[in-house]
Structure formats: C-alpha cells, structure tokens
Design a protein around this motif. Structure first.
Motif: not given
Length: 316
Positions: A17, A20, A106, A126, A149, A152-153, A185
């Motif tokens: 992540g 990314a 991740a 996060e 990030q 991504h997660y 994404q």
C-alpha cells in the motif's frame, strides 16, 4: 523476520500500500524507478529509518487508540474521560493477500470493527503522524499518496471504506473518511501489473544472461526500467547510477532526443526568469511587512505568514 518476509513479496514484483501512490506518480519523495530497482535487489537509495519515521512507528498504537474516542473536537476529551469508545478496531498481525490481485499485498495499521456511520461493517484504519506543513499543503489536508494507500488496502481486503487518523504536530487530530474509488483502484491494478511485468522480465533476463557484474546487471535492467518522470528522486537515482559506471561511451542523438535537449534549455531559461520574478515580489512583500513589524498579512483571498518561513496561502 518481517522485513525479510516483506522483501520476498517485493522481489516478486508485488506492490504494498505504501508504494501504490509511487506507481501513480503521487509520491513526491519516491519515483517508480527507485521502486523498480528495489524490487530487483539493486537499490542505490536504500530507505533508512530517520527520527520522524521512528516516532511515527512508535506512535501508531497511541494514535489508533485515541482515534477510538474521536467524535469531533468537542466530544473527544469527554469521551476519553468517560472511556466511551465510539469507534473500534483490531490489529491485523499478518501480511494480507487476495488471490484476485496476485500483484498486491497489504500491511494494515488496523481493521475497523465498529464505526458511528458504518456500524459493524468492516473498514480500513490508517494512522499517520504528520506535520502541520504537510496538512496545509493539501486542500483536504490528506496527501494523495495516503489516498492511494487506502484505496490499495480496500482493493486487497474488499472493504468499501477507510478512515485515516492523522496526529498533527503532536497535538491536533484530523480524521477523514474515504470510500473506495473505482478509478483510483483501476489505475493501481493497471500500474501494478505493469510494474510486476517489468520486474519479472528484468529478473529473468539477468538470470538467463548469468550476469554477475554490477554494470552488466544495470545494463540489462535498464531495458525494462520505467520511463523518466519529473521527480527529484528520479534525478537523484539516475545520477548516482550514472556515476557508478566504470566505462564511458559516446552516442548520437535521435530527432526526439535533440528536441528534448532544446526543451531542457528552453525551460532552464524560463525557470531563471520565473525565479527572478518570484524573488522580486517576495522581497516587495517582505519589505512592506517589515516596515509594519507584521508577521501576518491578511489578503482578500488568503493570508501571508512570515515567521520561520515565508508562506503565501491563497484560498482555492
């Protein structure tokens, strides 16, 4: 052990992540070329733990625990006193993979298990320890790299929302919620596949050639490295790589390369002129502020602060 395990994922061309945003060009501190050479084990700019990174790592649990009591600035302290957790999370002590996306992995700060808006629907937590200057640099206070990030997660886990909790200068808190962005994404998927293809192709070429000499390895890897970008990190990396060459060769330009050279000199001249104008107007403003003994000047659409740094902020 965790660092070695994570590196085994990176060596397979997989993306975590925190990288990314690098692939999307949203990380001003790191270029895709650095990530590429890290992945094939030829990193010229190894990441070293600095004081800010160390503090951030140590404070992660503290920030995450404070986040549980966050219900706006006014209710936060009262919730702490009453031990009233309006949000809850669990730590995920694992590297998460998804068979749908074999090029991604991740490492989550936390998984949200209770949220005042989303109820018990799981989400991504996060946490960051940042400076006020970082927050003030962006319209919503959140750097694009962090948004990449979180997306991504969400992609890896399948969760539909994420929340970031940032401790600002050790005293303020900024909490923002983001829902999954299909466009971001899709871009992450596309760029990650491209990156993994480059890494695996470079590794295969190096193995097939039996290359062991550093310059030979770099020469083969250069055939697959990502194109140049406008980051300082790219400039630093490619300059160090060039200095490490043992041989010195000459080459002829193509029409395209000759055009790039003309553009380089053109923009260099423009930069010089722009810097002169910037300095002139900055000095004019500083002179007037100094005459009035002012450290703050209010503008119709923003303000100027002049303390340790001179900053002009205009509203978008």
């Amino acid at each position: 052990d965790w660092q070695q395990l994570r590196q085994s994922f990176v060596s397979r061309g997989m993306i975590g992540g925190s990288d990314a945003g690098t692939l999307l060009g949203w990380n001003k501190w790191k270029s895709p070329i650095t990530l590429f050479y890290q992945s094939i084990g030829m990193d010229l700019l190894p990441t070293k733990m600095n004081r800010q990174m160390a503090f951030g790592k140590m404070l992660e649990d503290t920030i995450a625990n404070m986040w549980q009591y966050w219900d706006g600035e006014e209710n936060f302290v009262q919730n702490l006193i009453n031990k009233n957790k309006v949000r809850k999370f669990r730590k995920v002590k694992a590297i998460v993979e998804n068979p749908k996306y074999p090029m991604l992995f991740a490492n989550l700060d936390g998984e949200i298990t209770q949220h005042p808006v989303y109820g018990k629907t799981k989400g991504i937590l996060e946490v960051k320890n940042v400076s006020r200057m970082t927050v003030d640099s962006y319209i919503d206070g959140v750097p694009p790299n962090y948004i990449a990030q979180m997306n991504h997660y969400m992609l890896v886990t399948g969760h539909k929302y994420a929340e970031i909790c940032m401790q600002v200068d050790g005293q303020d808190m900024l909490v923002k919620t983001f829902e999954a962005d299909p466009d971001i994404q899709s871009a992450i998927i596309e760029k990650s596949i491209e990156h993994q293809t480059r890494v695996l192709s470079a590794r295969e070429a190096i193995i097939e050639a039996g290359a062991v000499d550093k310059e030979e390895v770099f020469g083969l890897a250069a055939l697959y490295e990502p194109p140049a970008d406008a980051s300082e990190d790219f400039n630093t990396f490619i300059s160090i790589k060039h200095k490490e060459r043992a041989s010195e060769n000459e080459m002829q330009s193509t029409p395209e390369l000759a055009n790039w050279a003309r553009q380089y000199t053109r923009y260099s001249a423009m930069i010089k002129k722009v810097e002169e104008h910037k300095l002139l107007y900055g000095n004019r403003l500083k002179q007037e502020m100094e005459k009035n003994g002012a450290s703050v000047m209010h503008l119709p659409d923003g303000k100027i602060t002049w303390r340790k740094q001179f900053q002009v902020r205009l509203n978008p």
